[in-house]
Structures are given as C-alpha cells and as structure tokens.
Enzyme design. Sequence first.
Site, PDB file in Angstrom:
ATOM      1  N   SER A 416      77.964  67.256  -2.423  1.00  0.00           N
ATOM      2  CA  SER A 416      76.794  67.022  -1.583  1.00  0.00           C
ATOM      3  C   SER A 416      76.878  67.819  -0.282  1.00  0.00           C
ATOM      4  O   SER A 416      77.966  68.076   0.232  1.00  0.00           O
ATOM      5  CB  SER A 416      76.708  65.526  -1.269  1.00  0.00           C
ATOM      6  N   PRO A 417      75.727  68.236   0.280  1.00  0.00           N
ATOM      7  CA  PRO A 417      75.747  68.914   1.585  1.00  0.00           C
ATOM      8  C   PRO A 417      76.368  68.022   2.652  1.00  0.00           C
ATOM      9  O   PRO A 417      76.016  66.841   2.757  1.00  0.00           O
ATOM     10  CB  PRO A 417      74.270  69.171   1.873  1.00  0.00           C
ATOM     11  N   TYR A 575      65.058  64.960   9.722  1.00  0.00           N
ATOM     12  CA  TYR A 575      64.912  66.294  10.287  1.00  0.00           C
ATOM     13  C   TYR A 575      63.441  66.704  10.219  1.00  0.00           C
ATOM     14  O   TYR A 575      62.587  65.907   9.838  1.00  0.00           O
ATOM     15  CB  TYR A 575      65.863  67.264   9.586  1.00  0.00           C
TER      16      TYR A 575
END
Length: 791
Positions: A416-417, A575
């Site tokens: 995963s990031p 974000y």
Amino acid sequence: MRIAIVGGGPGGLYLAALMKQLDPGHEITVWERNAPDDTFGFGVVFSDETLGGIENADTVVHDAMESRFARWTDIDIEFDGHPFTVGGQGFAAMARKDLLHILQGRAAELGVTVHYRAPAPDVDELRLSHDLVVAADGINSAVRTKYADAFVPSLDRRTNKYMWLGTDRVFEAFQFLVRQTEFGTMQIHGYPFSDAGSTFIVEMAEDVWRRAGLDSTEGVEFPPGISDEESVARIRELFAAELAGHGLLTNNSRWLNFTTVRNERWHHHNVVLLGDAAHTAHFSIGSGTKLAMEDALALAACLHEHPGVDEALTAYEAERRPVVESTQRAAQASLEWFENIGRYAGQDPAQFCFNLLTRSRRITFDNLKDRDPGFADLIERGFAEAQGRSPAGSAPAMFQPFALGGLELKNRIVVSPMDMYSAVDGVPDDFHVVHLGSKALGGAGLVMTEMVCVSPEARITPGCTGLWNDTQRAAWARVTAFVHERSTAKIGLQLGHSGRKGSTRLMWEGMDEPLPEGNWEVVGPSALPYGTGCHQPRRMTRADMDAVVADFVSAARRGADAGFDLLEVHAAHGYLLSSFLSPVANHRADEYGGELPNRLRFPLEVFDAVRSAFPADRPVTVRISATDWVPDGNTEHDAVEIARAFVTHGAAAVDVSSGQVTKDEKPAYGRSYQTPFADRIRHEVAAPAGVAVIAVGAISSYDDVNSILLAGRADLCALGRTHLYDPQWTLHAAAEQEYLGPGADWPAQFAAGRRRPPTARTDAVRPRLALLRETARDPVHLRWTPGRPAR
C-alpha cells in the site's frame, strides 16, 4: 452487602447465585415482573469457553446444564437448493426455559429472595437502601432510561425484519436456510435445543418483507405473550419445505427490528448495567444470554476482589468492555452481511457458503481448514477453477495471478502507498530505492509509491516526493529500473495533491500541524480547515482548478517516462480531490458543490485528464474514502456512486480506503474493518463492469488475505504497516503455507532463506516416549440425533 437486582432473567439470577456462593451473608433481592414460567424465546447457545467459566464458578449449575445440552459440530447451509455441510465447529444449546428453571432453583437453594410478578421499586429508592443496584432488565431497560444522562446509551435500530419462532422439527445441526423467492432473499437461522424442538428465526430485508405481504399487521400492538398469528400462518406457507411437515411454535412471536445497544458508561454511583441493558449482539453470531452470564461472572468476581463498590464496578467495566466491544464488532459485521445477503445471490453456491461462514471476520479460511479440511479443499479448488486454472495442486488464493487492466501481476498482494516524508525538494533518493526495492524483492505482486505530489504546493510536508520536474522524473526512473531489473514485481505511481492538508510538519514532528515557518498557501474547495489548529485554505477558483489539472497531466506524463507500470489517482483521505467529494469539506454553491454529481465534477476532470495523458496500455486506478466516519459526511452509499462514476470514466480498479477527511472522524476500527466497503463496491459496481477492487485496512495476516479473496470480497489486498514490519512478508507467507511457485519467486540471492530457521529448543525433533501413538481425534461431523448414536 445489600444487593438489589432488577430483572430475573439468566444474567440476574446467575449473578445472585454467584454472589451468595462467594458470601452467604450477602442480602440479595431480585425483582422479576414476569411469572417464573413466563419464558420468551426458545433455545440459547453457549461456547465451550463460556461453559468452562461456568464450570469453574459453579459446578452445580454447570452439571445441570450439561445434562440438558444438545451438542453438535456441523453447520448445514442450503443456498437456493444447494446443500453444504461444514463440520468441526462445536455447539451446545438448551431450552431457555430449562436454563431459567436451573438458575431459579439454584438461587432459591442458596437463599436468594426472588419476587416474581413484581415490578422493582423505584431505582432511586433502591440506591439509597442497597449497597448495589444491578440493572439486568433487558434491552428496554427502565433503569438505563432513567439514568440515560449518566449511561449515555445509543440504540441502533437495524433495517431487517425478523421473527423468533420454534419448531417441533429437531434439526441435527445449525441451519442456515437461504431461499431466493419471487419477493427476494429470505433466510432461516435454526438450531436444535432439545430432543423435542429447535429455534427457527425468520429474517429478511424490509422491502422483501413488504413484497411478500408480511407487513399486513404492521402497526398492530400485540399484548405481552400474544403472537402475530396472521404472519405465522404466512411463514408456515412460505417455509413449508423447510418445516417438512412439522409445526411452528410461537412465544410472544412478532416482527422485530434488531437493536444494537451500546452505552458510554456501564455504571453510575452504585448502579450498574448487566446483559442486554448494557449491550446487545446480533443473534446471528451468538446468544445474548451467553454474554449476560459472562457479565455476571465477571461482576461477581470484581465485587469479591475489590474492597469498594466503585472500584469493583470500574474493574468490571474495564474487564468486560473490550470483550463485549470485540463481540459487537463481529456482530455488526454479521448483521450487516445478512442485511445485504441479496447482494451475493449471484455467487457460486460454495463461495456463498464460505462467504457466509466468514462474514463476521472471526472465522477465517485457516480456521475452517483446521476444522473441516474437506470443505476448505472444496473452496480452494473452486477458486482456482473460477480463475481458469487447474484445481490440482493449486496455489493459495493470494498467490493466484491477476490481470489488472492488462497488467499481469504474479500474485494478489499490493504494498500500500505509505508516505515516508524523506525527500528533499521532492526528489526521491537512496532511501526510496531501498524502501520500495526491498518490498519488491519481498515478493509483493505490486508495489505502490507514496503519494507523489504534482507541484511544490501540492505537498503535504517539505519531505514529500514529487513529479513536477525532470530531476524528480530521473530519480523515480532509478527506482522503477531497480524494481524491474531485480524483481518480478510491478510498480505503481500514486499521484495526488494535499489540498487543505498541506504545508504541515513531518509526521514524527507533529502530524497535521502547520509548519512553523516556510509555509506555502493551501487551497481547497471551500475555506474550511481540516480541523482545529489547521491551515485555513483558500477557496479554489476555476483558474486554480485548471492549473491543478495541468499539474496532474504533466506529472502523469513524467510518471510514464519514468517507467511506472500503473498510475493511481489519490482521491481519498481528505486530500484535494477527496475534499471536493466530501460534503464535510465542500460547501461550494457553484457547479462543483452541493449534490454528489456536482462534487464529483472536478475529481473526474482530473481523472479524465490523467487517463488521457498516461499510456493507454497501462492501467489507471483510483483510491477513494468509502466513508467520512462523521455525521453528514459521505457514507458507503455515496461511495458506491463515487466508485461507479470513476469506473464509468475508465478506472481499472477502485482502491477502497476510508476516512481522514476531517479531524472529527470516529472510525470503527477492527480486523479488516474497511473490507465490507470494498465488498459492496465489488459486487454492486466493479465486478459487473470487469473492474478490480483492492481492499485495505487492518489486513495483517495471509489468512486474512486468503479469506477475503476466497469469499469474493476483493480481487487484491493492499497491506502497508505489515510490510514495514517485514519487507519480505509475502515470501514468508509463501514459506509458511509451504508454497513454491511463480506467485512467490525468491530472488536467487535469497533462495537459501526459503526455509524458516529454527528459533528455539521447541523446534527440535523429539524422541518417542510413548508405547502407542494417540490417533483418536474429535470427529469433524457430529450431528444432534436424539435417540440415535451421534455420527
């Protein structure tokens, strides 16, 4: 002590008996509004763990219960005419009336005063005249209601309709009977409780209930003890095949909506909640009676162990709350699964069966493999066949290859990031080569970068990486070259813009805290900060949006030149794109705010531009937050439509995360807690469109991964912190499953480490010290068959 117990059900009576055993000098009075023979419900089920506690506490009660138990190990599942039996589970059940008689007799024998057909005196009076008042008065607790300001209850009334019935058909095992009717999916939860009868719970979604005409008595107030005979007659018709000529038994039976009870506090001065007054857990995973008797055992022990009532009640709540909350998390997952059971109507019957068994996330594939190897083999073989592969000697599900929008992945594990906050001027360096390269060497099929920012102002922190210039592109090309040359993994680029969460300190210096100096302007859909103490963003203009789109396009082109195999648009976690999607962050009144189609407009503009800029033969995916975890925020229902929009615009996969949109969020953490969101999106949106779904969130073991994949809840699983703990996690998972194959190819340099090294004397080969080996083991399949030997 002088103890007043409001409610003479199993929890209240068991507590009274335990306290009298611990000190016969206690003066204990129980008030029960019903007669001693008034029993609502039919059977109750216990686990071996709970029975062990009862045996340790009171052998008289345990032995009396043991003599009345129906015992079995099987679960029978019939899904629309397809029968399956899964063994090795272990159940013990008895009639609720028998249990009450045992506890009533034990309480009387020990000298407990019980007033039947008598409502309790006012609790304020009891508080003054007794050392302790125990509210064991059930789900509709009057004591809890009176002190609601202190206990702060929440009552979550669910949507499904159910009716608690019995039958004189004696089932041989636990029954899940799932039928596809002309009205929709209906299910029966059934189990034997004696040699004369079984519990028979009918459950269905409200819209199915209405279409079937079972709502004809809606609004009718039935007096206590009176059943809804009109609905019961209709149920007899609908489930004639399941009843097989046997009758239905009623006992205060009417349509109900399950209510999950939670309380912020369980005690107030000398008043304490017990059992259903404090908490409830859905009937599909266990018995409220079991939880109430466990409460009673813990409360009695704490009262005996501590010198004062307040200390004892604090200890009781501290001991029981984590256990109950864990049970409630599992129960919540189970009840939501049954609320949405129609979603799985198109699954292969065997996969549906496995899905049902693992619905609460407490039972996993390895659990079932230990208990019933034959069933586990059936599920693994079926999964391999569904992938078009030979079932003979098939790889574990996690090591089955997968084609993601034309990109061939050797297995279904994604790193995963994870933001590392370790770049200078957005340029990745040796740290990133080692970090991402080690994960690629560690066996994952796809390694994702952290969120790579599309401009200097798009960074979260000064340490974030970027792709706004060619120096950064060249540095990323070094990373991708290492992955491609030294491993068989693929590497993906996650592109994003921090939005209102930008210009903050490095994570270890103060996460989400504004920079003390060197700030840059942050923007968002509206001038609303992420939380108290955070930056006030500037509301974006159309010119700002155009600039951001251009930045994404430039970064996508540089990403393609750098050699990335896949690109993910980051539209999650609060974000910039996520904040446009969320009504919590987006209060715009123009065409980019308001209803969801408008809030989707700008994120889709960015996605379309990225998709056009990135090579057509490489997939573009999207990460979304499936819920904001706050009132008035996006919910899982909105997530379905958000995912649908991105799929329509060409997303090759939807990476389903959640939250981080506002500091006010209250996530419901737990094992694989975000997987249900992925599950829903996969079945309702992605799978019909031939698009993949990636599950993330507290997936920590290969058993979790295999269970998610085998149940059809996701196509790929992304793990983050797990890979920080062990960069070779995927290879180690292969070794532990004794898998050697292309889905987990060890680098030649590491091949000598395939075998897990001995760690202690316990790994040694033991000498034989017995003449005969123990070969007997508990049978996998044990049926409840009164009058015949168990088989």
